[in-house]
Write an enzyme that holds these catalytic residues in place. Structure first.
Site, PDB file in Angstrom:
ATOM      1  N   ASP A 268     -32.274  28.832 -63.178  1.00  0.00           N
ATOM      2  CA  ASP A 268     -31.029  29.165 -63.850  1.00  0.00           C
ATOM      3  C   ASP A 268     -30.324  27.854 -64.209  1.00  0.00           C
ATOM      4  O   ASP A 268     -30.769  26.766 -63.839  1.00  0.00           O
ATOM      5  CB  ASP A 268     -30.176  30.013 -62.897  1.00  0.00           C
ATOM      6  CG  ASP A 268     -28.818  30.351 -63.462  1.00  0.00           C
ATOM      7  OD1 ASP A 268     -28.759  30.808 -64.619  1.00  0.00           O
ATOM      8  OD2 ASP A 268     -27.823  30.151 -62.749  1.00  0.00           O
TER       9      ASP A 268
ATOM     10  N   LYS B 209     -23.465  37.551 -71.604  1.00  0.00           N
ATOM     11  CA  LYS B 209     -22.006  37.498 -71.659  1.00  0.00           C
ATOM     12  C   LYS B 209     -21.373  38.749 -72.280  1.00  0.00           C
ATOM     13  O   LYS B 209     -20.293  39.166 -71.849  1.00  0.00           O
ATOM     14  CB  LYS B 209     -21.556  36.229 -72.392  1.00  0.00           C
ATOM     15  CG  LYS B 209     -22.055  34.939 -71.736  1.00  0.00           C
ATOM     16  CD  LYS B 209     -21.886  34.954 -70.213  1.00  0.00           C
ATOM     17  CE  LYS B 209     -22.479  33.732 -69.556  1.00  0.00           C
ATOM     18  NZ  LYS B 209     -22.652  33.871 -68.106  1.00  0.00           N
TER      19      LYS B 209
END
Length: 275
Positions: free
Chosen positions: A15, A56
């Protein structure tokens, strides 16, 4: 032709925010608060951290589905948020995120050394993020100036479904030419990121102190007393428990010992799906 279990790791899928850069994962969190504020809807830092790890747009949708946030929105607009409303917030979030991403672009202490250690073992470095490509391009460029270049990067909008779906992790497997998902390890500081790795059939490592769950910058983390740190570790372990990470460690600097243990387990015939 027979199937043979892999005997050592071939790739680490990392990540970004809270794992390799941006200790405490502040860049996305603060911008969610600011984006909602531009619609006169108050969202706390703690609320904004809740769905972290998702794409998002999905993150904003999940926030809007929380009863207390939906009620605040209703008081301002006379209705609960629709998908069009979510898109409007997302469209404000994006330029704010791009504008301010550099403020939280520092590499996490020890990340470069750890990644160099993995590469010395012949492990390829894949990566993925909940950021869309427009933001990731800037994150990647900033990281490169600090010495970090992943072998492959997959943004959340480059696959049909982002985390917790496995698509981003699997896109790395394909791009890096890895012949078995069991020869991969996914490292992440969020539950959706660990679920992504689990669903992709990989080993998984949850980072409990450098990212979203602890939510402190490096200085704040280092300043924690032993009792406070032990209490926070216990709390965060409970948060991750349901996603079943194979390992939970403080930060990426603890990763080499985990890699050695995974390689030992692979050599003994153990597979990630069996544990």
């Amino acid at each position: 032709m027979n199937y043979n279990n892999p005997t050592q790791l071939q790739a680490a899928i990392l990540d970004w925010a809270g794992t390799v850069v941006d200790f405490g994962s502040f860049a996305p969190t603060q911008i969610f608060v600011e984006a909602f504020a531009e619609f006169d809807v108050q969202v706390s830092i703690e609320e904004a951290r809740g769905p972290m790890g998702m794409g998002k747009w999905d993150h904003i949708r999940t926030l809007c589905d929380q009863p207390q946030v939906a009620e605040r929105y209703r008081k301002v607009f006379g209705r609960t948020p629709t998908d069009d409303d979510v898109t409007a917030i997302y469209n404000r979030f994006m330029p704010l995120q791009i504008e301010k991403i550099a403020e939280h672009s520092a590499l996490i202490p020890g990340a470069l050394e750890t990644i160099a250690n993995l590469r010395q073992q012949g492990i390829k470095i894949g990566s993925c993020s909940g950021y869309p490509k427009q933001v990731m391009d800037k994150v990647v460029a900033l990281a490169a100036t600090n010495g970090y270049v992943a072998d492959h990067v997959v943004a959340t909008d480059e696959v049909p479904n982002g985390r917790p779906w496995p698509a981003q992790a699997l896109a790395n497997v394909i791009a890096l030419g890895i012949d078995d998902v069991a020869a991969c390890v996914k490292i992440d500081d969020t539950v959706p990121g660990i679920l992504e790795g689990r669903r992709a059939g990989m080993w998984t490592v949850a980072l409990i102190c450098s990212g979203n769950a602890l939510g402190l910058d490096y200085e704040g983390y280092r300043a924690l007393g032993s009792d406070a740190l032990a209490s926070e570790r216990k709390r965060i372990h409970a948060l991750f428990e349901g996603s079943r990470p194979h390992y939970m460690i403080d930060t990426i600097t603890d990763l080499p010992e985990v890699i050695a243990d995974i390689n030992k387990r692979l050599a003994n015939g153990e597979m990630p799906q069996s544990s």
